[in-house]
Scaffold this motif. Structure first.
Motif, short mmCIF file in Angstrom:
data_model
loop_
_atom_site.label_atom_id
_atom_site.label_comp_id
_atom_site.label_asym_id
_atom_site.label_seq_id
_atom_site.Cartn_x
_atom_site.Cartn_y
_atom_site.Cartn_z
N ALA A 122 74.78 23.23 3.06
CA ALA A 122 75.46 24.31 3.78
C ALA A 122 75.51 24.01 5.29
O ALA A 122 76.50 24.32 5.96
CB ALA A 122 74.75 25.64 3.52
N ALA A 123 74.45 23.40 5.80
CA ALA A 123 74.44 23.07 7.23
C ALA A 123 75.45 21.97 7.54
O ALA A 123 76.09 21.99 8.58
CB ALA A 123 73.03 22.64 7.65
N ALA A 124 75.59 21.03 6.61
CA ALA A 124 76.52 19.90 6.85
C ALA A 124 77.97 20.34 6.68
O ALA A 124 78.87 19.74 7.28
CB ALA A 124 76.20 18.76 5.88
N ALA A 125 78.20 21.35 5.87
CA ALA A 125 79.57 21.81 5.61
C ALA A 125 79.56 23.34 5.51
O ALA A 125 79.59 23.91 4.41
CB ALA A 125 80.08 21.19 4.30
N PRO A 126 79.52 24.01 6.67
CA PRO A 126 79.32 25.47 6.68
C PRO A 126 80.40 26.27 5.97
O PRO A 126 80.17 27.42 5.59
CB PRO A 126 79.29 25.81 8.18
CG PRO A 126 78.99 24.53 8.87
CD PRO A 126 79.55 23.43 8.02
N SER A 127 81.60 25.69 5.75
CA SER A 127 82.65 26.48 5.12
C SER A 127 82.50 26.54 3.60
O SER A 127 83.19 27.31 2.92
CB SER A 127 84.04 25.91 5.46
OG SER A 127 84.24 24.70 4.78
N LEU A 128 81.59 25.73 3.06
CA LEU A 128 81.42 25.74 1.60
C LEU A 128 80.55 26.91 1.17
O LEU A 128 79.72 27.40 1.93
CB LEU A 128 80.73 24.44 1.15
CG LEU A 128 81.42 23.12 1.49
CD1 LEU A 128 80.55 21.94 1.07
CD2 LEU A 128 82.78 23.05 0.80
N ARG A 129 80.74 27.33 -0.08
CA ARG A 129 79.87 28.37 -0.65
C ARG A 129 78.85 27.64 -1.53
O ARG A 129 79.12 27.35 -2.70
CB ARG A 129 80.74 29.31 -1.49
CG ARG A 129 80.03 30.51 -2.04
CD ARG A 129 81.00 31.31 -2.91
NE ARG A 129 80.42 32.54 -3.34
CZ ARG A 129 80.75 33.74 -2.86
NH1 ARG A 129 81.69 33.83 -1.94
NH2 ARG A 129 80.17 34.82 -3.31
N VAL A 130 77.72 27.30 -0.96
CA VAL A 130 76.74 26.47 -1.68
C VAL A 130 75.81 27.37 -2.49
O VAL A 130 75.21 28.31 -1.94
CB VAL A 130 75.93 25.58 -0.72
CG1 VAL A 130 75.01 24.67 -1.53
CG2 VAL A 130 76.87 24.73 0.15
N ILE A 131 75.71 27.07 -3.78
CA ILE A 131 74.92 27.91 -4.69
C ILE A 131 73.79 27.05 -5.28
O ILE A 131 74.06 26.00 -5.86
CB ILE A 131 75.83 28.45 -5.82
CG1 ILE A 131 77.00 29.23 -5.23
CG2 ILE A 131 75.03 29.29 -6.81
CD1 ILE A 131 78.14 29.48 -6.20
N PRO A 132 72.55 27.49 -5.13
CA PRO A 132 71.45 26.69 -5.70
C PRO A 132 71.50 26.67 -7.22
O PRO A 132 71.82 27.67 -7.87
CB PRO A 132 70.19 27.44 -5.22
CG PRO A 132 70.62 28.27 -4.07
CD PRO A 132 72.06 28.65 -4.34
#
Ligand code: NAP
Length: 326
Positions: A122-132
């Motif tokens: 998420a830090a590297a690509a803030p526009s993504l919706r990263v889900i664990p």
């Protein structure tokens, strides 16, 4: 079955076509989903030549022919995914996430070990919706394009509305998702289990044989006991992922082997050849995930104003090994 974009859910990208990515992506494609595999030439060439075969210890054996596979060395700019499965090892997370030029809000499920990868992505690509996410089973590459699940378990994910339409797709693929409001306790629980990865890598043995060796179990017990003490001090309650409460696990691992063999029959149900993928990384001189596993407890200890000497020692030994200094 001819791959197609699911009318509701659309295409899936596997970013990091290795053991987990090819197994999960292969199961999804065999069940009818449209999947694109983004990976390294050494893996893609095997897929292009022989197709993708996914098998497991329960008798699954599906093959997707080469002509049906969509293979890429980097995320294709001419296509858009509806879902991305992030399946690279921890040291590659930031670079892989940053390489994704996809619409803002695209769901990206981290199917990675450790507790820190979703935040790194998420830090590297803030526009993504990263889900664990969390994958409990072991997958090994048995040959070019052949990926085999050698142990049991269901994939767990953090609850997110964007994943709701995907649940039947994963179900059809034989990969039902367990959904948790907060995946963190599950990730910490899996991290405790993953403390065996470096022990397995150092042992040179398949997982089953290594777990049947009391000396290796004592090493694992020591790593776990240290980690459990730190989690207790930090007020973190790891999810119980086996029939045994965590507080009994170190003592259980130290039992004499004949007793352990009987009591741990379920834990030992695995292919005799299954081994941790860290063993393969060490064998091939690749960077391992030891910093995302044992290193996480070293950092937790530092935050608590103390040390984690056993986990620190394991980081050092594995890193020395892969640096070719041992
Ligand atoms: N294998 C298992 O049984 C298992 C089980 C549960 C969870 N996990 C977790 O799942 C994650 C993936 O593990 P794995 O065993 O599947 O790893 P893997 O077999 O090494 O697969 C990852 C693949 O992604 C490639 N890659 C790295 N960066 C990339 C990029 N930017 N673009 C395209 N490809 C890239 C890697 O190539 P390079 O090697 O050249 O970097 C490698 O071929 C890890 O966090 C692991 O802990 C694994």
């Amino acid at each position: 079955m001819r791959p197609r974009a699911d009318p509701v859910t659309g295409p899936v990208w596997v970013l990091g076509a290795g053991s987990i990515g090819c197994f999960v992506g292969g199961c999804l494609q065999a069940a009818g989903a449209e999947v694109r595999f983004i990976g390294r030439p050494r893996v893609l060439s095997g897929l292009a030549a022989d197709g993708l075969r996914v098998s497991d210890l329960d008798g699954r054996d599906d093959t997707v022919p080469p002509s049906a596979l969509r293979l890429h060395e980097s995320p294709p700019s001419s296509h858009t995914p509806s879902l991305v499965l992030l399946c690279v090892k921890s040291p590659a997370t930031a670079e892989a996430a940053a390489s994704l030029q996809v619409p803002p809000g695209t769901p990206v499920v981290s199917l990675q070990n450790g507790v820190g990868n979703p935040a790194v992505a998420a830090a590297a690509a803030p526009s993504l919706r990263v889900i664990p996410g969390m994958v409990p089973f072991n997958v090994a590459q048995l040959g070019p394009g052949h990926f085999h699940r050698g142990t049991e378990g269901r994939i767990a994910v953090q609850a997110d509305p964007s994943l709701d339409p995907w649940r039947p797709v994963f179900e059809r693929a034989g990969l039902p998702l367990d959904v948790f409001d907060d995946l963190a306790p599950v990730q910490w629980g899996k991290l405790l289990l993953n403390l065996n990865n470096p022990v397995n890598a150092l042992s040179g043995l398949p997982l089953q044989a290594q777990l049947l060796d009391r000396g290796h179990r004592r090493t694992l017990a020591a790593l776990m006991a240290e980690a459990l003490q730190l989690l207790g001090r930090a007020g973190i309650e790891p999810a119980t992922l086996s029939p045994l409460p965590w507080r009994w696990m170190p003592a259980f691992l130290r039992l004499p082997t004949p007793v352990f063999r009987v009591l741990a029959a379920r834990m030992l149900r695995m292919d005799a050849k299954a081994r941790s993928s860290m063993a393969d990384d060490v064998a091939q001189g690749r960077r391992t995930e030891v910093d995302a596993l044992c290193g996480e407890f070293v950092r937790l200890a530092a935050r608590l104003g103390t040390t984690a000497p056993r986990n620190a020692e394991m980081v050092r030994r594995i890193e020395e090994l892969t640096a070719g200094r041992v």
